[in-house]
Write an enzyme that holds these catalytic residues in place. Structure first.
Site, PDB file in Angstrom:
ATOM      1  N   ASN A 150       0.806  -1.236   0.000  1.00  0.00           N
ATOM      2  CA  ASN A 150       0.000   0.000   0.000  1.00  0.00           C
ATOM      3  C   ASN A 150       0.840   1.289   0.000  1.00  0.00           C
ATOM      4  O   ASN A 150       0.435   2.277  -0.605  1.00  0.00           O
ATOM      5  CB  ASN A 150      -1.019  -0.002   1.148  1.00  0.00           C
TER       6      ASN A 150
ATOM      7  N   GLU B  47       4.077  -3.464  12.327  1.00  0.00           N
ATOM      8  CA  GLU B  47       3.111  -2.390  12.040  1.00  0.00           C
ATOM      9  C   GLU B  47       1.954  -3.053  11.309  1.00  0.00           C
ATOM     10  O   GLU B  47       2.119  -3.501  10.169  1.00  0.00           O
ATOM     11  CB  GLU B  47       3.741  -1.313  11.150  1.00  0.00           C
TER      12      GLU B  47
ATOM     13  N   GLU C 289       8.142   3.096  14.976  1.00  0.00           N
ATOM     14  CA  GLU C 289       9.075   3.509  13.934  1.00  0.00           C
ATOM     15  C   GLU C 289       9.174   5.028  13.954  1.00  0.00           C
ATOM     16  O   GLU C 289       8.399   5.712  14.599  1.00  0.00           O
ATOM     17  CB  GLU C 289       8.574   3.022  12.569  1.00  0.00           C
TER      18      GLU C 289
ATOM     19  N   CYS D 185      -3.350   2.021   6.466  1.00  0.00           N
ATOM     20  CA  CYS D 185      -3.599   1.499   7.810  1.00  0.00           C
ATOM     21  C   CYS D 185      -4.116   2.584   8.734  1.00  0.00           C
ATOM     22  O   CYS D 185      -4.737   2.287   9.744  1.00  0.00           O
ATOM     23  CB  CYS D 185      -2.327   0.880   8.359  1.00  0.00           C
TER      24      CYS D 185
END
Ligand code: NAD
Length: 455
Positions: A132, A230, A434, A264
């Site tokens: 994505n 993630e 992150e 997301c």
């Protein structure tokens, strides 16, 4: 086993390139090369490692338009988004290029000697990326990992390897030593699984579905392998009656339909205080109708196609027979994997469309009575990645921000990602963080050394 994959332009369904998929044996050979390259990379003077990362950033900058156009063709991203994505890789490299010269340990007061800590590289890091956001998500893994003195093996998603392969070329052009950064296009269950099982890969950074993330975590447990995850999201956009409703409604479509909802952080559940629900919906409808869906290479396009026919069908499966469609935008005729921006209202609290991550341009809207109910609805999900809070009351903004169980919240805006601030999920949205000032630490091991000063 498939040895290559045809890549299709999602807006035309035309094959643009065929890319070989690498095998387990080739993965093992790449790991071996990475192991020896990493030793030299870690021994390089910190300023030299920093300089090479800045040169890598400059090479990305010089190739920005080419990288962006590759992503438009390979992933159907709008050209505006794709330029931002390539620029994000450059910025993340520049940000973490400051790290090698700042990887300080500590000197801790102890009896009988001197105590020092060192931040040692972990070794070889495997980064597994979804389709994505192929460029930014890769950069969030490889930039801090390289800065900390690790070698990186990057596995792009099967459907979107082109920009990752180009980044590997740019790294070499910038002067990064060979095999410090290798891109391995391949199947998840082949290359990705091997990162998990290979004892010389000491850390896995995985971004993708919660289902695969759980498999990775289980696999990494076998070797107590370091892991960052993630994963998915089902994020709430909470609109209180005291909000600037015009701004909240005008920005809500972008917050969920950007990248065709394949994000997301998409705010795919809108919660609106009941007293302003009708007014909000009246403002939302024209904002949804105004979303321009079409040719992603046209700079005036807001939303492109979905990534693949299979994914389009999955997204549509949430809509078939759903009587709750309040309104929809439009899509172009002809080839391409299109789904119109769709608003489900009222969202049904027990429906799959409300509870599951659709990862497409579909948003549900549900009314709430008061602050307590808004927080309860927002938290009624296994996920906890992002969310937005719209209110003009600063006390409420802070109370609700503290009460919503998610890693990335924004008040009166929808931003989730800045390279200088931490990003990651609560609950089943992930593990670890992150970006931001601390990301490099998750690519190091702390070593403690005591030096006796006794005679
Ligand atoms: P996916 O889990 O199917 O695949 C992600 C990556 O993992 C791909 O490279 C794939 O090849 C690889 N993979 C698949 N099976 C594997 C296995 N058994 N072992 C090792 N690797 C394997 O996800 P996707 O469909 O590509 O991406 C969509 C998902 O990614 C969504 O759930 C989305 O929410 C999530 N995502 C999360 C974030 C975040 O930062 N939290 C960002 C973007 C996407």
């Amino acid at each position: 086993m498939t040895r290559s994959i045809d890549l299709l332009d999602p807006s035309t369904e035309v094959v643009i390139e065929t890319v070989p998929l690498i095998s387990v044996e080739e993965t093992d050979a790449a790991v071996n090369r990475a192991v020896s390259a990493q030793r030299d990379w870690a021994e390089l003077a910190p300023a030299d490692r920093a300089r090479l990362l800045r040169r890598f950033a400059a090479a990305v900058d010089g190739d920005l338009e080419n990288l962006a156009r590759l992503e438009v063709r390979n992933a159907g991203h709008t050209i505006g988004n794709a330029r931002w994505e390539a620029g994000n890789v450059r910025d993340v490299l520049n940000y973490f290029s400051a790290a090698p010269e700042r990887l300080s340990g500590r000197q801790i007061p102890v009896a009988g000697g001197v105590d020092l800590t060192f931040k040692e590289p972990i070794g070889v890091v495997g980064v597994i990326v979804p389709w994505n956001f192929p460029m930014p998500i890769a950069g969030w893994g490889f930039a801090p990992a390289l800065a900390a003195g690790n070698a990186v093996l990057l596995k792009p998603a099967e459907l979107t390897p082109l920009t990752a392969l180009r980044l590997a070329e740019l790294a070499l052009e910038a002067g990064l030593p060979e095999y410090v950064f290798q891109v391995l296009p391949g199947a998840g269950p082949v290359v990705g699984t091997r990162f998990v099982s290979h004892p010389q890969v000491r850390k896995v950074v995985f971004t993708g579905s919660t289902r695969v993330g759980k498999e990775i975590l289980r696999g990494c447990a076998e070797q107590i392998k370091r892991v960052t995850l993630e994963l998915g999201g089902k994020n709430a956009n909470i609109v209180f009656a005291d909000a600037d409703l015009e701004r909240a409604a005008a920005s809500a479509p972008g917050a969920v339909f950007d990248n065709s909802g394949q994000d997301c952080c998409a705010r795919s559940r809108i919660l609106v205080q009941r007293s302003v629900y009708d007014r909000f919906m009246a403002l939302l409808e024209p904002a949804v109708a105004a979303v321009r869906v079409g040719d992603p290479s046209d700079p005036s396009t807001d939303m492109g196609p979905l990534i693949s026919a299979a994914h389009r069908d999955k997204v549509n499966s949430y809509l078939s027979g759903n009587g709750a469609v309040a309104f929809r935008g439009s899509v172009p005729d002809g080839p391409g994997y299109w789904v119109a921006p769709t608003v489900l209202a009222p969202g049904q609290l027990d429906s799959p469309a409300w509870r599951e991550e659709i990862f497409g341009p579909v948003v549900g809207v549900v009314p709430f009575e008061d602050e307590a109910e808004a927080v309860a609805l927002a938290n009624d999900t296994e996920y906890g990645l992002s969310g937005s809070i719209w209110t003009e009351n600063v006390g409420r903004a802070l109370r609700v921000s503290r009460a919503v169980q998610a890693g990335n919240l924004s008040v009166n805006s929808h931003s989730s990602v800045r390279y200088s601030t931490p990003f990651g999920g609560f609950k089943q949205s992930g593990l670890g963080r992150e970006l931001g000032p601390d990301a490099v630490d998750s690519f190091t091991e702390t070593k403690n050394v005591f030096i006796s000063t006794g005679e």
